[in-house]
Every structure is written in structure tokens, then in C-alpha cells.
Write a protein that holds these residues in place. Structure first.
Motif, PDB file in Angstrom:
ATOM      1  N   VAL A 411     -35.892   0.728  33.955  1.00  0.00           N
ATOM      2  CA  VAL A 411     -36.868  -0.272  33.520  1.00  0.00           C
ATOM      3  C   VAL A 411     -36.315  -1.673  33.722  1.00  0.00           C
ATOM      4  N   PHE A 412     -35.032  -1.868  33.413  1.00  0.00           N
ATOM      5  CA  PHE A 412     -34.418  -3.184  33.616  1.00  0.00           C
ATOM      6  C   PHE A 412     -34.502  -3.612  35.078  1.00  0.00           C
ATOM      7  N   LEU A 413     -34.144  -2.700  35.986  1.00  0.00           N
ATOM      8  CA  LEU A 413     -34.168  -3.046  37.410  1.00  0.00           C
ATOM      9  C   LEU A 413     -35.585  -3.365  37.864  1.00  0.00           C
ATOM     10  N   TYR A 414     -36.554  -2.639  37.363  1.00  0.00           N
ATOM     11  CA  TYR A 414     -37.958  -2.904  37.708  1.00  0.00           C
ATOM     12  C   TYR A 414     -38.376  -4.283  37.207  1.00  0.00           C
ATOM     13  N   GLU A 415     -37.997  -4.627  35.974  1.00  0.00           N
ATOM     14  CA  GLU A 415     -38.386  -5.911  35.391  1.00  0.00           C
ATOM     15  C   GLU A 415     -37.576  -7.078  35.953  1.00  0.00           C
ATOM     16  N   LEU A 416     -36.525  -6.766  36.707  1.00  0.00           N
ATOM     17  CA  LEU A 416     -35.735  -7.830  37.340  1.00  0.00           C
ATOM     18  C   LEU A 416     -36.516  -8.505  38.458  1.00  0.00           C
ATOM     19  N   LEU A 466     -33.297   4.454  40.348  1.00  0.00           N
ATOM     20  CA  LEU A 466     -33.564   3.412  39.367  1.00  0.00           C
ATOM     21  C   LEU A 466     -34.486   2.363  39.976  1.00  0.00           C
ATOM     22  N   GLY A 467     -35.431   1.899  39.190  1.00  0.00           N
ATOM     23  CA  GLY A 467     -36.427   0.955  39.677  1.00  0.00           C
ATOM     24  C   GLY A 467     -37.677   1.669  40.110  1.00  0.00           C
ATOM     25  N   LEU A 468     -37.544   2.674  40.975  1.00  0.00           N
ATOM     26  CA  LEU A 468     -38.717   3.424  41.430  1.00  0.00           C
ATOM     27  C   LEU A 468     -39.286   4.297  40.315  1.00  0.00           C
ATOM     28  N   SER A 469     -38.415   4.878  39.492  1.00  0.00           N
ATOM     29  CA  SER A 469     -38.922   5.727  38.417  1.00  0.00           C
ATOM     30  C   SER A 469     -39.752   4.928  37.429  1.00  0.00           C
ATOM     31  N   ALA A 470     -39.411   3.642  37.235  1.00  0.00           N
ATOM     32  CA  ALA A 470     -40.219   2.797  36.360  1.00  0.00           C
ATOM     33  C   ALA A 470     -41.549   2.453  37.013  1.00  0.00           C
ATOM     34  N   VAL A 471     -41.546   2.257  38.324  1.00  0.00           N
ATOM     35  CA  VAL A 471     -42.784   1.944  39.035  1.00  0.00           C
ATOM     36  C   VAL A 471     -43.785   3.080  38.885  1.00  0.00           C
ATOM     37  N   PHE A 472     -43.306   4.326  39.031  1.00  0.00           N
ATOM     38  CA  PHE A 472     -44.201   5.484  39.001  1.00  0.00           C
ATOM     39  C   PHE A 472     -44.283   6.133  37.623  1.00  0.00           C
ATOM     40  N   GLY A 473     -43.621   5.548  36.629  1.00  0.00           N
ATOM     41  CA  GLY A 473     -43.692   6.095  35.283  1.00  0.00           C
ATOM     42  C   GLY A 473     -43.002   7.428  35.119  1.00  0.00           C
TER      43      GLY A 473
END
Length: 690
Positions: A411-416, A466-473
Motif C-alpha cells: 500500500v505504501f508503494l502504491y501511495e508513493l 508490491l504496489g501491484l497488489s494494492a492496485v488490484f486489491g
């Protein structure tokens, strides 16, 4: 009967001659190169082209290093790599072979690239032949201008070779390896670079021609390189008398070399002097206008290559410095484990970036180990890596479970708000029990080296990067639990250690397993061996490796681990927890302090039930170590951290933690992701032997 000329082969007895005989008579040989396994078969005529005896060749490409100069080898690699990448079916190239007597002969190779159904290059089959006579022919010289033995082509050939030079050392190697000096008639070469008003000699040849006292000189001294850098004008010296008159400091030191002419050229790029080049001659009768134009063109080409190499080295040093700054400065000592880490930067370009490792000491004799790789190979990837490493360390230190650590980092990497994703493996090891909990986010499976040296892949179910898992939930990361026996080693690494040109991932992992199996037992030496093997194979990606070996022997059973849930408003569960704690303390050798232990535990449980308005989980266990300790843990779902405070003379609350502090040998609070854990410990006497 007319005698056959010396050296002429006899007439073959067969009609028509077999293909092998035809190739051999025409000084041609065949090769078969297995790109997957690295084997390179050369038949007898091919070995003759390279002037090699069969006992000097071991079937590996490295055996040809004695015959193919490094600069030529790099050029051949680039030609083949370009053909593979472009999807070509064939390639060809002219190159020089250094024969046993030191002479160099032009050689030609052409090969057919064989691919599998998926289009991946697997083998190269082709021929290699002597090309000297071909290049003597005027038609061939016209088609291959770079091979013409003329002074103009020397400049063109040198410029072409310099185009591939990335570092200052590459430029020096091109000048010393090429035949340009010989074609120009020069006896020796000197080159110096200008830095802070001083000229630092960086190249001299042939070996042994160094003049004492000239390694570092000033621009105001009476040397020819100093003069051309002061005036930015070339100097052409056409006789020994002129040399002695112009440069009395240098001439006495080189007069016995038979030098009768010299050319000193300033190396200037974009109006900035970089250094100077000197060419010395033994049999030179002056410099014609054509000679001077050719040498000036040569100097200009060298200067441009030097400037490009200097800028490349500055950029690479900057990027590498950023990468190193983002990695941990030191690896903490961890009781009960040996740890080795390595980072190896890429060989080409600014190809440093997102690979990282970390070792995180955790409470209760546990340690967290991380290996990861941010997408990309540039300073942006290194910067993202640094932020991600710090955040992941913070989440782990707060006490979150491995799955929660990975989900929050994603989630942190996605929100970066960056376009990068990252792969990662996080392992949390309890060194006392050997239990390791692993979480993998799109990364390569780790490996385990057993005590007998054998190495095996450790399949770990994984989630998205990391990052992609937050994008796709998709933030649910499965946790794999394994047991690491004493002496076993856990290997975490990035793909730069296993992905090599011409091989797939599975083959790379098999090669890595073989390296680990045959590698030294010492962990630091093994880490060096793994990275050294990547360098030998010419890896073009950065790589990181982390090795964790569990030390000691299997700890004896010194008790157990008991746990009890206590629900809010459940007095029966509370009584059961008290009886459990009292019985465990008595059974595990703490009977003399059982009242203190029960009272302290009761305070912790009561605080959890009163202040969180929810249930709690009570754990009692014996922690092995230099001194055995009985540990009480009370976990609840509140993130509010308790603290000791003064209750006052008439206060009815606030005395609980004060009492715990007085009774226990130590206490503390740990975050546990969804809540917290309050713990206290009591020293337990060692049990008598037997």
C-alpha cells in the motif's frame, strides 16, 4: 616429375572430397556453441585457425582468451547479442587472432542462430576461417574499409573501437590493444589526463617504457605534454636534435630508445582540455600534411571518447553512491545465526537500481530478513528502494505479522505515486526454535543449503508484487512456515544472480544450486563466490544476496509454551489462566517466585480486560538463553500503549504497571499490527543435570 611446392597439401584420394577435407584445405573450421550449457565445440581445423593444440582447449569459451584480444572479444559479443535480440538467423564478423608467436591475423566467422519454438536462441552453428588472403585482395579491402592497412583506416578503426569504450580504462585498452600504433609506425605511446593543473600519466606502452619522474607533472614544466596543454596546440618533433633542444628535461631519459621523431597532441573536447597524447617514432622522416591531419583526427576521436567515458564514470559513481547509501551501512550481529550479505552492481551503464537487502533484529530472539528488487535500473529505482526498505523495516519492528508487513509495504508503494513496482521476500526466523515464516511478493523462491552442502529450492506460495497488489486489491499474502535446523542456511537473492543471457530462470536456479553445493562452507566466502560467478558470466543486471545460517545445536526441551484466551466478562477463563500460570511456573523451576509471577500476570490481564473492553490472549513460556527466563505475554486488540504512572496517595488505579515493574525482572510493550502485547519476564534457575 615436377616437385610439389613446399607447404602445398597433397591431392586427396577421394572424388569428390568430403566436406571436412574441403574446409580444412581452405583453412576453415566448424564450431557448435551450446548457449544454454556454455559448451563450445571446435573441430581440428578450427583449432588450427586459433593456433591452439587440442590439449590447450577445454571446450569452454574462456580457453580462447589467450588468442582473442579483450577488445575483439567484446566486439564479437556485441555483434552476437545484437543478432540474438533482433531475431536474426545469422551473423558474421571479422576479428583478429593473436597467434602463438605474437603476430595477429585477420579471421572471419559466420554462424547460424538456432532457436526453440518460443524464439529463444539455443545454439550457434558456424564456421571460422583465416581471412588474411581475403583482406589482401583489393576488392575485399574496398568492401571492408575498416580492415585496410592504411593510416586513414587506422583512425576509422580506432574510432569504431572507441565507440564501444565506456570507461577511461576501456579507452586505454583500445589504444594499447589496437594495431594502430604499428600501422602508423609509432614505437611507443604515452597518455596523460589533466586534473587540478597536473598531468597524471594513465597509459604508457609498450610495457617498460615508463620514464621515471613523469608519472605526475605540472603544466608549467618543460615537458612536451605540459606544453601542448598550456598552448592547446599540437607539437610535431622531426629530429633528435629538435627534441633535445626543445625538451632538455625529457630527452636525456629517452635518448637511448632510438627515438627520432614524436607527435604530441592535446586532447580537447567541447573546448575543454582533458589531457595529452604522445606518439614516439624510431624511423620517421618528418610529418607530411596528411600525417598531421590523420593524427589530429585521431586525437579528436580519442578526446571525445575520453569525455564520454569520464561522464559515464561520474554518472555511474553518483548512481552507485546513491545505491550504497540506501543499503544498510552495517549488518547487526544476531545471536544464534551467521549472516552474509552482498550487493553487486551491474557491469554496464548506470545499471544500478532497486536491489536491496536488510536484516532486522526482532524481540524474543527473532530476526527478520528481507531481499527485494524495485523495477528499473536508474537512480529513481534506487530512491524508491531506499524508501521502501525503511518503511518495511518500520512495519516489521512495530511487530506486525509477515503478511501484514508485506501488505502495508504494498500500500505504501502504491501511495508513493510512482510507476514502479517491487518484488520482495520477507522471512521472520525464530532462532531458538528454528521456525521460519516466509512471505513472497512476486519474488524468486529462496533456497536452503543443508548441512551436507546439498542445496534445494524452497517453494513458497506468493502474492503479487508490491504496489501491484494494492492496485488490484489483492493484499492477502500467504505465509509459509518451515523449520531451519542448526547448520542449515537460508538463501535469499535477486534475479540478477540467476538470470543470464541465453538461459531461462529454471536453468539459472539449477546453476546457482550447483554453485552453492560446491561452494565453500564459510558463509562470507560463499557469498563472494556467488557474486564472482555472476561477474565471470558477464551479468548485466545488479544482484543482491543474503545468507542466513542457523547456528548452535538443537536447543533442549526446557519447558513448553501454553496459551489461554480470556474473554471479557468470563471469570472462568480468568481462573483457568491463573491456574495455568501457577502450574507452569512450578513445573518449569520457578516455584520460589510463583506468587510474584501470578500477581504480575494478573495485573497485566486485568489491565487488558479493563482498558480495552475486549478479550485477551495469555501466553506463558520459557525463553532459552544464557539465563532461562519465564515470559508472560498478554495480547489485546488495542493500539493504545500503556505506561507507568503515579497513582497518588488516594488513587484507586495506576498502580498495576508500578507493581509489575517491582516484581518482574523486565517488562515491555510491543506493537502487534492489530493490537499490542504487554510482557514481563522472570529469571528461572537452571535445572540440575540429569
Amino acid at each position: 616429375m615436377v616437385e610439389r611446392a613446399a607447404g602445398t597439401p597433397s591431392l586427396p584420394g577421394e572424388w569428390p572430397v568430403p566436406p571436412g577435407v574441403s574446409l580444412s584445405l581452405n583453412r576453415m573450421g566448424t564450431f557448435d556453441w551450446d548457449l544454454d550449457g556454455g559448451r563450445l565445440h571446435l573441430d581440428a581445423p578450427a583449432l588450427a585457425v586459433f593456433d591452439l593444440r587440442p590439449d590447450e582447449y577445454d571446450g569452454r569459451r574462456r580457453s580462447l582468451k589467450a588468442r582473442i584480444p579483450p577488445g575483439e572479444m567484446r566486439r564479437l559479443d556485441e555483434i552476437l547479442e545484437q543478432a540474438v535480440r533482433s531475431g536474426s538467423e545469422a551473423y558474421s564478423a571479422y576479428f583478429r587472432v593473436c597467434r602463438r608467436d605474437g603476430s595477429r591475423r585477420w579471421t572471419h566467422t559466420q554462424g547460424r542462430i538456432l532457436r526453440d519454438p518460443e524464439g529463444r536462441a539455443r545454439r550457434v552453428v558456424g564456421v571460422v576461417r583465416d581471412a588474411v588472403q581475403e583482406l589482401v585482395d583489393s576488392t575485399a579491402r574496398h568492401e571492408l574499409a575498416a580492415a585496410r592497412p592504411t593510416r586513414t583506416s587506422v583512425v576509422e578503426g580506432t574510432a569504431a573501437a572507441l565507440a564501444h569504450a565506456r570507461t577511461v580504462q576501456d579507452v586505454i585498452d583500445v589504444l594499447k590493444e589496437s594495431d594502430g600504433l604499428a600501422h602508423l609506425g609509432a614505437t611507443s605511446l604515452v597518455m596523460g589526463l589533466l586534473e587540478s593543473g597536473r598531468i597524471h600519466l594513465v597509459a604508457e606502452g609498450p610495457d617498460g617504457s615508463y620514464v621515471p619522474g613523469t608519472r605526475v607533472t605540472r603544466t608549467d614544466e618543460g615537458y612536451p605534454m605540459s606544453e601542448v596543454l598550456r598552448t592547446l596546440t599540437p607539437r610535431f618533433i622531426e629530429s633528435p636534435e629538435e627534441f633535445a633542444a626543445r625538451y632538455p628535461l625529457l630527452w636525456p631519459q629517452i635518448s637511448d630508445l632510438g627515438i627520432n621523431a614524436a607527435a604530441y597532441l592535446p586532447l580537447i573536447a567541447q573546448a575543454r582540455p582533458l589531457g595529452a597524447l604522445g606518439l614516439l617514432y624510431r624511423d620517421k622522416s618528418g610529418f607530411s600534411a596528411e600525417d598531421r591531419d590523420i593524427l589530429l583526427a585521431l586525437g579528436s576521436s580519442i578526446a571525445q571518447s575520453l569525455q564520454r567515458a569520464m561522464l559515464f564514470e561520474q554518472d555511474h559513481d553518483l548512481a552507485q553512491g546513491l545505491q550504497q547509501a540506501m543499503l544498510p551501512r552495517r549488518i547487526p550481529a544476531v545471536a544464534g545465526a551467521e549472516i552474509a550479505v552482498r550487493y553487486r552492481s551491474a557491469r554496464l551503464g548506470q545499471d544500478i537500481g532497486g536491489d536491496w537487502y536488510d536484516v532486522i533484529p526482532l524481540p524474543g530472539g527473532r530476526v527478520g530478513t528481507v531481499i527485494g528488487d524495485v523495477q528499473g535500473h536508474d537512480t529513481h529505482a534506487a530512491a524508491v528502494m531506499g524508501q521502501l526498505r525503511i518503511v518495511l523495516r518500520a512495519y516489521a519492528t512495530e511487530g506486525h505479522s509477515p503478511a501484514t508487513v508485506m501488505a502495508r509495504a504494498s500500500v505504501f508503494l502504491y501511495e508513493l505515486d510512482t510507476d514502479r513496482f517491487a518484488t520482495c521476500t520477507y522471512a521472520e526466523a525464530d532462532l531458538a526454535t528454528g521456525v521460519v515464516r516466509l512471505v513472497r511478493a512476486g519474488h524468486i523462491d529462496p533456497m536452503i543449503r543443508d548441512t551436507d552442502g546439498s542445496c534445494r529450492r524452497l517453494p513458497v506460495p506468493g502474492g503479487m508484487p508490491l504496489g501491484l497488489s494494492a492496485v488490484f486489491g489483492e493484499l492477502d499474502y500467504p505465509v509459509e512456515t518451515v523449520e531451519l535446523d542448526p547448520g542449515q542456511t537460508l538463501l535469499l537473492y535477486t534475479d540478477g544472480l540467476v538470470e543470464q543471457p541465453g538461459t531461462d530462470l529454471d536453468e539459472g536456479m539449477l546453476l546457482l544450486a550447483a554453485l552453492v553445493r560446491d561452494g565453500p562452507r564459510d558463509l562470507q566466502q560463499l557469498a563472494d563466490r556467488l557474486c564472482g560467478a555472476v561477474d565471470e558470466q558477464g551479468g548485466e543486471d545488479d544482484a543482491a544476496v543474503l545468507l542466513l545460517r542457523r547456528g548452535g545445536s538443537r536447543p533442549p526441551r526446557v519447558g513448553g509454551r501454553l496459551q489461554q484466551e480470556v474473554g471479557e466478562g468470563d471469570p472462568g477463563a480468568l481462573r483457568t489462566a491463573r491456574r495455568m500460570i501457577r502450574a507452569a511456573a512450578t513445573a518449569w523451576g520457578a516455584a520460589g517466585r510463583v506468587d510474584e509471577i501470578e500477581l504480575a500476570a494478573d495485573e497485566l490481564i486485568t489491565n487488558a480486560l479493563v482498558h480495552t473492553r475486549a478479550g485477551a490472549v495469555v501466553t506463558v513460556q520459557v525463553v532459552p538463553g544464557p539465563q532461562r527466563r519465564l515470559r508472560i505475554e498478554v495480547e489485546d486488540l488495542s493500539s493504545a500503549l500503556p505506561h507507568r504512572r503515579d497513582a497518588g496517595e488516594s488513587g484507586t488505579s495506576g498502580r498495576g504497571l508500578l507493581l509489575v515493574d517491582l516484581l518482574a525482572d523486565g517488562w515491555g510493550v510491543e506493537s502487534r499490527g492489530s493490537g499490542k502485547c504487554v510482557w514481563c519476564e522472570f529469571g528461572v534457575p537452571e535445572r540440575p543435570a540429569g
